[in-house]
Design a protein around this motif. Structure first.
Motif, short mmCIF file in Angstrom:
data_model
loop_
_atom_site.label_atom_id
_atom_site.label_comp_id
_atom_site.label_asym_id
_atom_site.label_seq_id
_atom_site.Cartn_x
_atom_site.Cartn_y
_atom_site.Cartn_z
N LYS A 101 -1.09 -0.29 -4.70
CA LYS A 101 -1.35 -0.63 -3.30
C LYS A 101 -2.64 -1.44 -3.21
O LYS A 101 -3.72 -0.91 -3.44
CB LYS A 101 -1.45 0.64 -2.44
CG LYS A 101 -0.19 1.48 -2.43
CD LYS A 101 -0.38 2.77 -1.62
CE LYS A 101 -0.50 2.45 -0.15
NZ LYS A 101 -0.60 3.69 0.67
N VAL A 102 -2.52 -2.72 -2.88
CA VAL A 102 -3.70 -3.58 -2.73
C VAL A 102 -3.63 -4.36 -1.42
O VAL A 102 -4.18 -5.46 -1.30
CB VAL A 102 -3.86 -4.55 -3.92
CG1 VAL A 102 -4.15 -3.80 -5.20
CG2 VAL A 102 -2.62 -5.43 -4.07
N GLU A 103 -2.98 -3.81 -0.39
CA GLU A 103 -2.84 -4.52 0.87
C GLU A 103 -4.18 -4.66 1.58
O GLU A 103 -5.13 -3.95 1.29
CB GLU A 103 -1.83 -3.82 1.79
CG GLU A 103 -2.29 -2.48 2.37
CD GLU A 103 -1.95 -1.29 1.50
OE1 GLU A 103 -1.77 -0.20 2.05
OE2 GLU A 103 -1.88 -1.46 0.26
N TYR A 104 -4.23 -5.62 2.52
CA TYR A 104 -5.44 -5.92 3.31
C TYR A 104 -6.63 -6.25 2.41
O TYR A 104 -7.69 -5.64 2.50
CB TYR A 104 -5.78 -4.76 4.26
CG TYR A 104 -4.79 -4.58 5.37
CD1 TYR A 104 -4.74 -5.47 6.43
CD2 TYR A 104 -3.89 -3.52 5.36
CE1 TYR A 104 -3.82 -5.31 7.45
CE2 TYR A 104 -2.96 -3.35 6.38
CZ TYR A 104 -2.94 -4.25 7.42
OH TYR A 104 -2.02 -4.10 8.43
N ASN A 105 -6.45 -7.20 1.52
CA ASN A 105 -7.53 -7.76 0.71
C ASN A 105 -7.44 -9.28 0.80
O ASN A 105 -6.78 -9.81 1.71
CB ASN A 105 -7.43 -7.27 -0.74
CG ASN A 105 -7.94 -5.85 -0.91
OD1 ASN A 105 -9.13 -5.60 -0.78
ND2 ASN A 105 -7.04 -4.92 -1.19
N ASN A 106 -8.08 -9.97 -0.11
CA ASN A 106 -8.04 -11.43 -0.11
C ASN A 106 -7.53 -11.95 -1.46
O ASN A 106 -8.06 -12.93 -2.01
CB ASN A 106 -9.43 -12.00 0.18
CG ASN A 106 -9.88 -11.72 1.59
OD1 ASN A 106 -9.18 -12.05 2.54
ND2 ASN A 106 -11.04 -11.10 1.74
N PHE A 107 -6.50 -11.29 -2.00
CA PHE A 107 -5.89 -11.78 -3.23
C PHE A 107 -5.14 -13.07 -2.96
O PHE A 107 -4.47 -13.22 -1.94
CB PHE A 107 -4.92 -10.73 -3.80
CG PHE A 107 -5.60 -9.57 -4.47
CD1 PHE A 107 -6.16 -9.72 -5.73
CD2 PHE A 107 -5.70 -8.35 -3.84
CE1 PHE A 107 -6.80 -8.66 -6.35
CE2 PHE A 107 -6.33 -7.28 -4.45
CZ PHE A 107 -6.89 -7.44 -5.71
N SER A 108 -5.25 -14.00 -3.89
CA SER A 108 -4.56 -15.28 -3.76
C SER A 108 -3.83 -15.59 -5.07
O SER A 108 -3.65 -14.71 -5.91
CB SER A 108 -5.57 -16.39 -3.42
OG SER A 108 -6.60 -16.44 -4.38
N HIS A 109 -3.39 -16.82 -5.23
CA HIS A 109 -2.59 -17.24 -6.39
C HIS A 109 -1.22 -16.53 -6.38
O HIS A 109 -0.88 -15.84 -5.43
CB HIS A 109 -3.34 -16.99 -7.70
CG HIS A 109 -4.66 -17.70 -7.77
ND1 HIS A 109 -5.82 -17.15 -7.23
CD2 HIS A 109 -5.01 -18.90 -8.28
CE1 HIS A 109 -6.83 -17.98 -7.42
NE2 HIS A 109 -6.37 -19.07 -8.05
N GLU A 110 -0.48 -16.70 -7.45
CA GLU A 110 0.89 -16.17 -7.49
C GLU A 110 0.90 -14.69 -7.88
O GLU A 110 -0.03 -14.19 -8.52
CB GLU A 110 1.73 -16.98 -8.48
CG GLU A 110 1.94 -18.43 -8.05
CD GLU A 110 2.91 -19.15 -8.95
OE1 GLU A 110 3.38 -18.54 -9.95
OE2 GLU A 110 3.21 -20.33 -8.68
#
Length: 1016
Positions: A101-110
């Motif tokens: 669970k890593v929702e509500y972050n600023n992960f980008s890329h594929e």
């Protein structure tokens, strides 16, 4: 030491080997190194991963849960941690992982395809990040997957058909992305699926017939796509369905007559903004669990059946073809009196006839919205309408109502919107209306109202609009009404019999956009105070009895576009300042004006000016006026004696002025001795270092609310009067801090505006150690900064959703900030350039009114670069903050108002997208401006902050706020307008940017249009 693992040969081996290799080390070491590989690819501004070091076993690291038996990672939960970067493929080595669970972050890329190696994975939650690319087909290899959530990202491409073979999948949510193509028919194989949600994408085609095979399906949500065709009949037989939501598509066909029988568990049906036709099924009331019924903006016709259900909260039938204008069209309202949970009832824009029943006043006490406008409803407003104590919207406009406005309406203490316009209502405006201090908009126009305007309306200090046109109102305009400083959209009183002078209190309407009191009996002179209403864009005073000259004070109305002073008794000459205002139209006809007509500005365009019926001459030839004649032979010649007297008089006067000037200069020199202090210091009530030390509890870190290079800001309470304040203490060891202190004092001393932070006092002293101490004391803003709202920090595990700004709030903030800049640039004695506009410098008061703060970099420009010859620059260097500073500042161009406009444009784009201009995704020539520009015109929904749609489509909790009452296509239309404006402000070339006054005017128009959509 935390960096030791970077140099570890084992870690380097893990990083360098393909992750598909089986590692020759024990399993829990694989997990530890994989976690470190995960950490290596992200930034951690909140320090969430600070415990991820050698001093603790990895099973004790924050967000990590291990199984008790093998000490292997089984759960990784880092939601809402503001992590930035990419999701490492080394996650694929956590072979025991069941929950990610890593929702509500600023992960980008594929999304890494290595996730497909996690055969034990049951929950994969990646929502509300900035992931790009396609959904990896490899995820279909996670055969134990139960919960898959990918919403709120930037995913593209088609839905992988292979996902249809995840037989254990129960929840699949991928709304608010950029996915296209059709819904794969293989999704009909998701035999365990309970929730399938793909709203706000670009999906096309029809719903596959195979979806009807999903006998456990409860939630089906695919609104705001481009789906078409008919709903497969088999879907109406999925008796487990609880929520069926497909609004804003192009579906056609009719609803089956037995709908309420075949879907007995239905709680929410949202099919608005499609092309459904035919009758509303009478069996719908058999679905007794229904809470939300949204059938608006379709082609339904015929009578409305009995829809009274025990749990019904929202019934939305507007914008159809319901009813035939007959007496029995409103019979369905009687049973609704038994729906005690009803909160919103919208039936506007239909063909409904009949008499508005008295029983409407006995609807649910929870009813918030009664929207019946634009039908053929007769009768009168129920006398006991005041029983509906929760009403916030009462809209009965454009019907055939008669009778009076009941005095009981004053009991509606929560009412914000009252629309009774375009009826046949008579009687007087009840003074009890002034008891409703929550009112925001009132429109009673085009009725038969009589009597005077009640002064009690002055109590409605939250009003944005007041419209009472085309009635038979008489008497004076109450000065109390003109004292409603919140009026910012329009005050419209035309077409009545109002008399007396226009009170000078009209100058208090400093935020008003339109004033129309035309076609009344107003007399006297146009008050000079009207020049204080500096936001006016439209001013209509025609058809009255105004006399005297056009006041020179109107030169302050720089935002004015339309000015109509026709059919009055005005005298004198046409003032020259009218040539300087960028008017769109000007009507001065049928007065007693005389003299020469100017030939510049608006007067160059004969089609935009009307000056008939005066005693004017000259002007451009197209005006067909006679030439102005000056007969010098008839002018009396001054005598020689008179000339001598005048000459001597002026000589004596000149001598007196020279002596006075010398005396004044000497006095100024004495006053300007250093011991007397600077003028800006003596302009404020002085406080001491000790006062501020006590107010902030010794500048305690517990009271620290912000820090920057030039100083820190503390919350404090002044002992003298208990005022809560914000104390900005300057770090005088930092280069330029003293100059920032002076600049901020000079900028703030003479400016006052509702959208500028208010400086209360200043302290220039020494501390207890003998060091210089300088501080500014500001009014405290309880809601913090815009930065905190756009990127809130979670401090509690109790909430999984951060507080968010809805679109209306963001639009209001945008208007506030534009108004502040307009004031600084155009209405100050000398223009002020802020030079550091960004979200952290926009503070929000208790009512969410925005205030621009931090004038430490403010400048007083001497030139505007749009007027500078090409290549003319100075060497002031970059002013402001990276990402927000105008690009020309990097080349040494002098600061200007255009630079503030650029910063404002970036701020506007950031408010809509939720992305900083310094986001990691902006590289290789891509920036926030170009990123947003590429979304126009068809992909605005993809770049917009997903939270702007979340309340509309994600929860269906429509009663939460007004946003859920606005059609989603109108939201996109509004977003497009705002984004277009943001792009126009943030153009690379200063010459191409809009003037901030025009920006503010356009934002007012956008807001008016958008709120008008909501109200109707």
């Amino acid at each position: 030491m935390e960096l030791q693992w970077i140099l570890s040969p084992v870690f380097l081996l893990v990083v360098q080997l393909p992750v598909s290799f089986s590692l020759p080390i024990r399993g829990n070491e694989t997990d530890r190194l994989s976690l470190l590989g995960f950490k290596a690819q992200i930034a951690d501004p909140l320090g969430t991963l600070s415990s991820w070091n050698e001093s603790l076993h990895f099973c004790e690291w924050s967000g990590v849960t291990c199984g008790k038996r093998h000490q292997r990672v089984v759960e990784l939960d880092l939601h809402s941690s503001q992590l930035v970067g990419s999701l490492s493929p080394y996650i694929g080595n956590l072979s025991f992982l069941r929950v990610l669970k890593v929702e509500y972050n600023n992960f980008s890329h594929e999304i890494p395809r290595e996730l497909g190696r996690l055969s034990r994975l049951q929950t994969l939650v990646l929502g509300n990040n900035s992931f790009t690319g396609a959904i990896p087909v490899n995820i279909s290899q996670c055969s134990n997957l139960v919960n898959l959530r990918l919403e709120g990202n930037n995913l593209r491409g088609k839905l992988p058909a292979e996902l249809g073979f995840l037989s254990k999948l129960q929840v699949f949510v991928f709304r608010m992305n950029n996915l296209e193509g059709e819904i794969p028919s293989s999704f009909g194989n998701l035999s365990s699926i309970v929730e399938l949600s793909g709203a706000v994408n670009k999906l096309q085609g029809s719903i596959p017939d195979s979806i009807g095979n999903l006998k456990r399906l409860k939630f089906f949500s695919f609104g705001i796509n481009s789906l078409s065709g008919i709903i497969p009949p088999s879907m109406y037989n999925i008796s487990s369905l609880v929520r069926f939501s497909v609004p804003t598509n192009q579906f056609q066909g009719q609803l089956p007559p037995d709908l309420g029988l075949t879907l007995p568990n239905l709680e929410v049906i949202r099919i608005h903004t499609n092309q459904f036709s035919g009758l509303i099924p009478a069996t719908l009331s058999n679905a007794s669990e229904l809470t939300h019924v949204h059938l608006s903006s379709n082609n339904f016709s015929g009578k409305v059946p009995n829809l009274a259900m025990p749990y019904l909260q929202w019934l939305s039938l507007q914008a159809n073809y319901l009813g035939d204008g007959e007496d029995d069209d409103l019979n369905f309202l009687y049973p609704l009196a038994n729906s005690t949970n009803l909160e919103a009832l919208g039936i506007n824009d239909n063909n409904l006839g009949g008499v508005l029943p008295e029983i409407a006043s006995n609807f649910s006490r929870k009813l918030k919205k009664m929207i019946f406008g634009r039908n053929q409803i007769r009768g009168s407003i129920p006398a006991e309408i005041g029983n509906l104590v929760s009403l916030d919207t009462l809209a009965l406009e454009a019907n055939q109502l008669t009778g009076i406005i009941p005095s009981s309406i004053g009991k509606l203490q929560n009412l914000g919107v009252l629309f009774l316009n375009e009826n046949r209502i008579s009687g007087s405006i009840p003074s009890s209306l002034g008891n409703i201090t929550s009112l925001i908009e009132i429109d009673l126009g085009y009725n038969n109202l009589q009597g005077s305007i009640p002064p009690s309306l002055g109590n409605c200090q939250n009003l944005l609009t007041l419209a009472l046109p085309q009635n038979n109102l008489s008497g004076p305009i109450p000065k109390e009404v003109l004292g409603i400083s919140s009026l910012s959209e329009f005050l419209v009183l035309f077409g009545n019999q109002l008399s007396g002078p226009l009170p000078s209190e009209v100058g208090k309407l400093v935020n008003l956009g339109e004033l129309d009191i035309s076609r009344n009996r107003i007399s006297g002179e146009i008050p000079r105070s009207l020049g204080s209403s500096v936001s006016l864009e439209y001013l209509y005073l025609d058809g009255n009895f105004f006399r005297g000259p056009i006041p020179e004070s109107l030169r302050s109305l720089r935002a004015l576009q339309d000015l109509n002073l026709s059919y009055n008794n005005l005298t004198g000459r046409i003032p020259k300042f009218l040539t300087d205002i960028k008017l769109r139209s000007l009507d001065l006809s049928f007065n007693d004006l005389e003299g020469e007509v100017p030939m510049l500005g608006i007067f160059e365009n004969s089609s935009a000016v009307s000056i008939l019926g005066n005693k004017l001459c000259g002007g451009i030839p197209q005006l067909n006026l006679s030439k102005c004649i000056s007969d010098k032979s008839t002018e009396p010649k001054p005598s020689t004696k008179l000339i001598v007297i005048i000459t001597i008089s002026f000589s004596i006067l000149g001598l007196i002025l020279m002596i006075s000037l010398l005396f004044f200069c000497c006095s100024r020199k004495k006053e300007n001795k250093p011991a007397s202090g600077s003028s800006w210091e003596t302009s404020f009530r002085r406080v001491t270092y000790e006062d501020l030390l006590r107010a902030t509890d010794g500048f305690s870190s517990a009271n620290l609310i912000g820090a920057g290079s030039s100083g820190s800001v503390y919350k404090g309470v002044l002992a003298s009067d208990g005022t809560i304040v914000a104390v900005k203490v300057f770090n005088l060891l930092h280069k330029g801090a003293s100059k920032s202190f002076v600049a901020e004092c000079v900028a703030m001393i003479n400016i006052r505006h509702r959208n500028l932070v208010k400086i209360l006092t200043v302290c220039s002293s020494i501390d207890f150690q003998g060091n210089d101490f300088k501080a500014l004391v500001y009014e405290f803003m309880i809601n913090g900064s815009l930065e905190e709202w756009l990127r809130p920090v979670h401090t509690s595990e109790e909430t999984h959703k951060p507080r968010n700004l809805n679109l209306v709030q963001r639009l209001n903030i945008a208007v506030d900030v534009a108004s502040a800049l307009d004031y600084l640039h155009n209405d100050c004695e000398m223009p002020i350039v802020h030079c550091d506009l960004k979200p952290s410098n926009v503070l929000l008061g208790g009512d969410m009114t925005a205030h621009v703060s931090d004038f430490g970099l403010a400048k007083f420009p001497s030139e505007d670069p749009r007027q500078l010859p090409s290549g003319l620059t100075s060497t002031v260097g970059i002013r402001g903050t990276l990402g927000y500073a105008a690009p020309e500042y990097g080349t040494g161009t002098e600061v200007s108002t255009c630079g503030d406009v650029y910063s404002y444009g970036i701020l506007l784009l950031e408010m809509i997208t939720g992305k900083r201009p310094t986001d990691d995704m902006f590289k290789d020539g891509l920036n926030l401006h170009s990123y947003v520009r590429m979304s126009l015109p068809d992909f605005v929904g993809e770049v917009a902050d997903p939270t702007l749609f979340r309340d509309v489509e994600e929860t269906d909790a429509d009663a939460s706020h007004m946003m859920n009452h606005i059609r989603n296509d109108k939201i996109l239309e509004c977003l497009t307008s705002i984004i277009t404006l943001g792009l126009a402000c943030s153009a690379d070339s200063p010459r191409e940017r809009m003037d901030i006054r025009n920006v503010a005017a356009e934002l007012h128009r956008i807001r008016s249009s958008f709120l008008g959509t909501w109200r109707h």
